[in-house]
Design an enzyme around this catalytic site. Structure first.
Site, PDB file in Angstrom:
ATOM      1  NE  ARG A   1      -3.920   1.697  -4.657  1.00 53.73           N
ATOM      2  CZ  ARG A   1      -4.259   1.379  -3.419  1.00 53.73           C
ATOM      3  NH1 ARG A   1      -3.471   0.585  -2.703  1.00 53.73           N
ATOM      4  NH2 ARG A   1      -5.363   1.850  -2.889  1.00 53.73           N
TER       5      ARG A   1
ATOM      6  CE  LYS B   1     -10.733   2.758  -0.843  1.00 54.54           C
ATOM      7  NZ  LYS B   1     -12.032   2.049  -0.828  1.00 54.54           N
TER       8      LYS B   1
ATOM      9  CG  ASP C   1      -2.240  -0.730   0.938  1.00 53.40           C
ATOM     10  OD1 ASP C   1      -2.492  -1.099  -0.233  1.00 53.40           O
ATOM     11  OD2 ASP C   1      -3.010  -0.960   1.888  1.00 53.40           O
TER      12      ASP C   1
END
Length: 420
Positions: free
Chosen positions: A331, A397, A300
């Site tokens: 990503r 988010k 992440d």
């Protein structure tokens, strides 16, 4: 020194909501993350018949070890992967008919390993449109338990959902995991299950790692949510880039989140890092070295490093991050696309990205609705005037106040520079 107040961990808040809902009694969650993802999770619990009282600094959840009180429910999971993967497992422990749907972005993300496992446990699961994806229909009548084999090489969230489900089954679960990505997130799960009264035994076998989860349910507790280490990575990276010092309190040696290991990457690049029992501090030294790093277990934070990489003195190669292709967006390719927009030389492969040193230019960042694209390239914007975002609001988010917090940091550092 700048002390940054980072909001609560999304990963820990989601797990805590599941565990609180599954526990006997009322659990108090202290300082949970307030964001679109966690609000969506709480709304999902309410739709399933759980009682959730949301106060400004704490949430109270009335749990039920026998599954949802509702016998029929429709749950909208928004963009939240934890919501979309954890709540169907929780519903499977109850009795009734449940429908789950999600945003177009989340519908594209897979849930097949979880639904295959639930079917293997005797749960009636239907993919209502595309096989392996939301929307789902579940007809539940409790779960006996037993043994299953799981491939968690795409996401550790499948394993986490099943681990947390285990104590709600009548016999418990024995889960053999053949592949696993983002292993530190599983450590978070096991530690939190322990805090709610369940000890999972684990061992190696020729077939893979085995997790034995006992039946018996959870006990309610008061649980404090630690700051989000992935969110902290943007502020730590900013300090390393700008030659300033940032401290995040509440993230120290005992922190659960593996993403705090991102500071070790910054240290390898030349930043000074200090970790105490209570906090972590990163100080920039004015230089950043290139490096090759495996980020499988902290993927992440891959976009954070990718956005920082052009400012290093040598190439930055990030390896073993294939799973980042099935997040809110691809990503790996999104980082490459945006770096190229800024004039940065980039090469990619199936599970790696390599970024050369460059002087990035202004560009509009294509966020693909992904909060991490915005927050990562906000770091690059500290040294690149003219960076804008096509959807800056998607940070809601996980961190609705991100832009204000980052602007305050920028203004503070600009004030320090003006006084020198």
């Amino acid at each position: 020194m700048t002390i940054v107040d980072v909001p609560g961990s999304k990963s820990i808040t989601a797990r805590a909501l599941f565990l609180a809902a599954a526990a006997e009694g009322t659990t108090t969650l202290v300082r949970p993350l307030l964001s679109d993802d966690t609000e969506g999770f709480a709304e999902g619990l309410l739709a399933l018949g759980y009682r959730v009282e949301r106060r400004p600094d704490r949430w109270l959840v009335q749990g039920s070890p026998t599954g949802p009180a509702a016998r029929e429910a429709r749950v909208y999971c928004r963009d939240g992967a934890t919501t979309a993967r954890f709540l169907p497992a929780l519903a499977a422990a109850g009795r009734g008919d449940f429908r789950f749907d999600a945003s177009a972005q989340m519908r594209r993300r897979p849930v097949a390993p979880l639904t295959r496992a639930l079917r293997g446990l005797g749960v009636e699961v239907r993919h209502l449109e595309a096989e392996g994806h939301h929307p789902l229909g579940i007809t539940a009548d409790g779960i006996e338990g037993g043994e299953l084999t799981l491939d968690a090489g795409e996401s550790s969230q499948y394993l986490t959902a099943l681990l947390m489900l285990g104590p709600l089954t009548r016999q418990g679960l024995r889960i053999t995991v053949t592949r696993l990505v983002s292993a530190p997130y599983v450590e978070i799960t096991l530690a939190m299950m322990r805090a709610f009264g369940v000890e999972v035994e684990r061992r190696d076998s020729p077939e893979g790692e085995v997790f034995d989860v006992p039946p018996g349910g959870y006990r309610a507790t008061t649980y404090a949510i630690e700051p989000d280490a992935s969110t902290a990575s943007y502020f730590f990276a900013a300090a390393a880039l700008m030659g300033h010092e940032v401290t995040v309190a509440g993230l120290g040696r005992g922190a659960l989140q593996g993403d705090l290991r991102f500071v070790e990457v910054l240290e390898r690049m030349g930043a000074r890092v200090r970790v105490t029992d209570e906090a972590t501090t990163v100080a920039g030294t004015g230089t950043l070295d290139g490096l090759t790093v495996n980020m499988r277990d902290v993927s992440d934070t891959m976009p954070t490093l990718a956005a920082l990489a052009p400012f290093a003195s040598g190439p930055v190669r990030i390896e073993d991050v294939a799973n980042t292709r099935v997040k809110e967006c691809d990503r790996l390719e999104a980082c490459a696309e945006n770096l190229r927009r800024m004039g940065v030389p980039v090469r990619t492969g199936p599970d790696w990205i390599e970024i050369d040193p460059a002087a990035p230019g202004p560009a509009e960042i294509a966020t693909h609705g992904d909060h991490r694209m915005v927050m990562s390239f906000a770091v690059a914007s500290l040294r690149t005037p003219g960076v804008t975002f096509d959807d800056p609001g998607c940070v809601r988010k996980t961190f609705p106040g991100f832009h204000e917090a980052f602007a305050a940091l920028r203004e503070q550092w600009q004030g320090l520079a003006a006084r020198r």
